[in-house]
Write a protein that holds these residues in place. Structure first.
Motif, PDB file in Angstrom:
ATOM      1  N   PRO A  36       0.800  -1.229   0.000  1.00  0.00           N
ATOM      2  CA  PRO A  36       0.000   0.000   0.000  1.00  0.00           C
ATOM      3  C   PRO A  36       0.835   1.282   0.000  1.00  0.00           C
ATOM      4  N   GLU A  37       1.915   1.307   0.767  1.00  0.00           N
ATOM      5  CA  GLU A  37       2.765   2.496   0.786  1.00  0.00           C
ATOM      6  C   GLU A  37       3.432   2.697  -0.573  1.00  0.00           C
ATOM      7  N   ALA A  38       3.988   1.634  -1.135  1.00  0.00           N
ATOM      8  CA  ALA A  38       4.655   1.748  -2.437  1.00  0.00           C
ATOM      9  C   ALA A  38       3.665   2.218  -3.507  1.00  0.00           C
ATOM     10  N   ALA A  39       2.450   1.672  -3.486  1.00  0.00           N
ATOM     11  CA  ALA A  39       1.439   2.061  -4.474  1.00  0.00           C
ATOM     12  C   ALA A  39       1.027   3.519  -4.286  1.00  0.00           C
ATOM     13  N   VAL A  93      -5.452  -1.508  -3.168  1.00  0.00           N
ATOM     14  CA  VAL A  93      -4.246  -2.313  -3.305  1.00  0.00           C
ATOM     15  C   VAL A  93      -4.520  -3.695  -2.727  1.00  0.00           C
ATOM     16  N   ARG A  94      -4.400  -4.704  -3.566  1.00  0.00           N
ATOM     17  CA  ARG A  94      -4.614  -6.076  -3.104  1.00  0.00           C
ATOM     18  C   ARG A  94      -3.358  -6.553  -2.389  1.00  0.00           C
ATOM     19  N   VAL A  95      -3.527  -7.031  -1.143  1.00  0.00           N
ATOM     20  CA  VAL A  95      -2.378  -7.491  -0.364  1.00  0.00           C
ATOM     21  C   VAL A  95      -2.383  -8.993  -0.113  1.00  0.00           C
ATOM     22  N   SER A  96      -3.516  -9.645  -0.377  1.00  0.00           N
ATOM     23  CA  SER A  96      -3.598 -11.104  -0.336  1.00  0.00           C
ATOM     24  C   SER A  96      -4.852 -11.507  -1.118  1.00  0.00           C
ATOM     25  N   SER A  97      -5.104 -12.787  -1.201  1.00  0.00           N
ATOM     26  CA  SER A  97      -6.215 -13.247  -2.040  1.00  0.00           C
ATOM     27  C   SER A  97      -7.564 -12.675  -1.627  1.00  0.00           C
ATOM     28  N   CYS A  98      -7.772 -12.438  -0.348  1.00  0.00           N
ATOM     29  CA  CYS A  98      -9.063 -11.934   0.135  1.00  0.00           C
ATOM     30  C   CYS A  98      -8.950 -10.615   0.892  1.00  0.00           C
ATOM     31  N   LEU A  99      -7.842  -9.918   0.737  1.00  0.00           N
ATOM     32  CA  LEU A  99      -7.646  -8.704   1.521  1.00  0.00           C
ATOM     33  C   LEU A  99      -7.082  -7.569   0.664  1.00  0.00           C
ATOM     34  N   TRP A 100      -7.715  -6.419   0.791  1.00  0.00           N
ATOM     35  CA  TRP A 100      -7.321  -5.205   0.075  1.00  0.00           C
ATOM     36  C   TRP A 100      -7.093  -4.087   1.080  1.00  0.00           C
ATOM     37  N   VAL A 101      -6.298  -3.097   0.685  1.00  0.00           N
ATOM     38  CA  VAL A 101      -6.143  -1.871   1.462  1.00  0.00           C
ATOM     39  C   VAL A 101      -6.617  -0.726   0.580  1.00  0.00           C
ATOM     40  N   ALA A 102      -7.473   0.129   1.146  1.00  0.00           N
ATOM     41  CA  ALA A 102      -7.982   1.299   0.433  1.00  0.00           C
ATOM     42  C   ALA A 102      -7.270   2.536   0.949  1.00  0.00           C
ATOM     43  N   ASN A 103      -6.484   3.169   0.068  1.00  0.00           N
ATOM     44  CA  ASN A 103      -5.840   4.440   0.370  1.00  0.00           C
ATOM     45  C   ASN A 103      -6.814   5.534  -0.053  1.00  0.00           C
ATOM     46  N   LEU A 104      -7.444   6.199   0.905  1.00  0.00           N
ATOM     47  CA  LEU A 104      -8.452   7.226   0.634  1.00  0.00           C
ATOM     48  C   LEU A 104      -7.841   8.606   0.885  1.00  0.00           C
ATOM     49  N   VAL A 105      -7.819   9.456  -0.128  1.00  0.00           N
ATOM     50  CA  VAL A 105      -7.225  10.783   0.033  1.00  0.00           C
ATOM     51  C   VAL A 105      -8.299  11.706   0.606  1.00  0.00           C
TER      52      VAL A 105
END
Length: 160
Positions: free
Chosen positions: A47-50, A71-83
């Motif tokens: 997530p940071e790199a993206a 940003v997908r970080v595993s098969s069932c897990l995403w991180v949402a970077n919200l500005v």
């Protein structure tokens, strides 16, 4: 109507089954280094790199207040970077960095992604830490954008 589930725990270790999205707020300066993002980076480097790439290449993409990056970080897990915050807090005279209109817009994008993925959403009290916002103003946005669309939402208060 559904409600927000409040739990004590770590939002970077979301409970439950199925697809989950961990959501958090970012600033519009490309800065990543204080607050909840440190916990995100300890758990996942992507997530940071993206986010940094998204900011660096902003002339050619949608980076800005109200935008969202998933940003997908595993098969069932995403991180949402919200500005959702303008700059960073540097002093009282500049006011708080949170921008509720941007948070609202980014939550709308988050809702669309959650529906697309059939995902639940997990977050700290976004906008209420270093961004300086008020949960009394953020919570109705979460209710309207996510909960009213039937998206399960868990808010984590760290500890316990």
């Amino acid at each position: 109507m559904s409600v927000i589930e409040y739990v004590k725990g770590d939002a970077t270790a979301p409970g439950g089954k199925g697809v989950r999205i961990v959501a958090h707020l970012c600033n519009d300066l490309g800065g990543w280094g204080k607050g909840f993002v440190l916990a995100v980076s300890r758990r996942w480097p992507e997530p940071e790199a993206a986010y940094r790439r998204w900011h660096r290449e902003r002339a050619a993409n949608d980076f800005g207040l109200g935008a969202a990056q998933f940003v997908r970080v595993s098969s069932c897990l995403w991180v949402a970077n919200l500005v959702g915050q303008r700059g960073i807090r540097t002093g009282r005279s500049t006011g708080v960095p949170v921008r509720y209109e941007a948070v609202d817009a980014a939550l709308g994008l988050l809702a669309d992604k959650a529906v697309e993925l059939g995902a639940s959403v997990h977050m700290p009290r976004i906008g209420c830490g270093l961004a300086g916002g008020s949960w009394e103003k953020v919570e109705p946005l979460v209710l309207r954008r996510l909960v009213e669309r039937g998206i399960p939402v868990t808010v984590y208060d760290f500890g316990g």
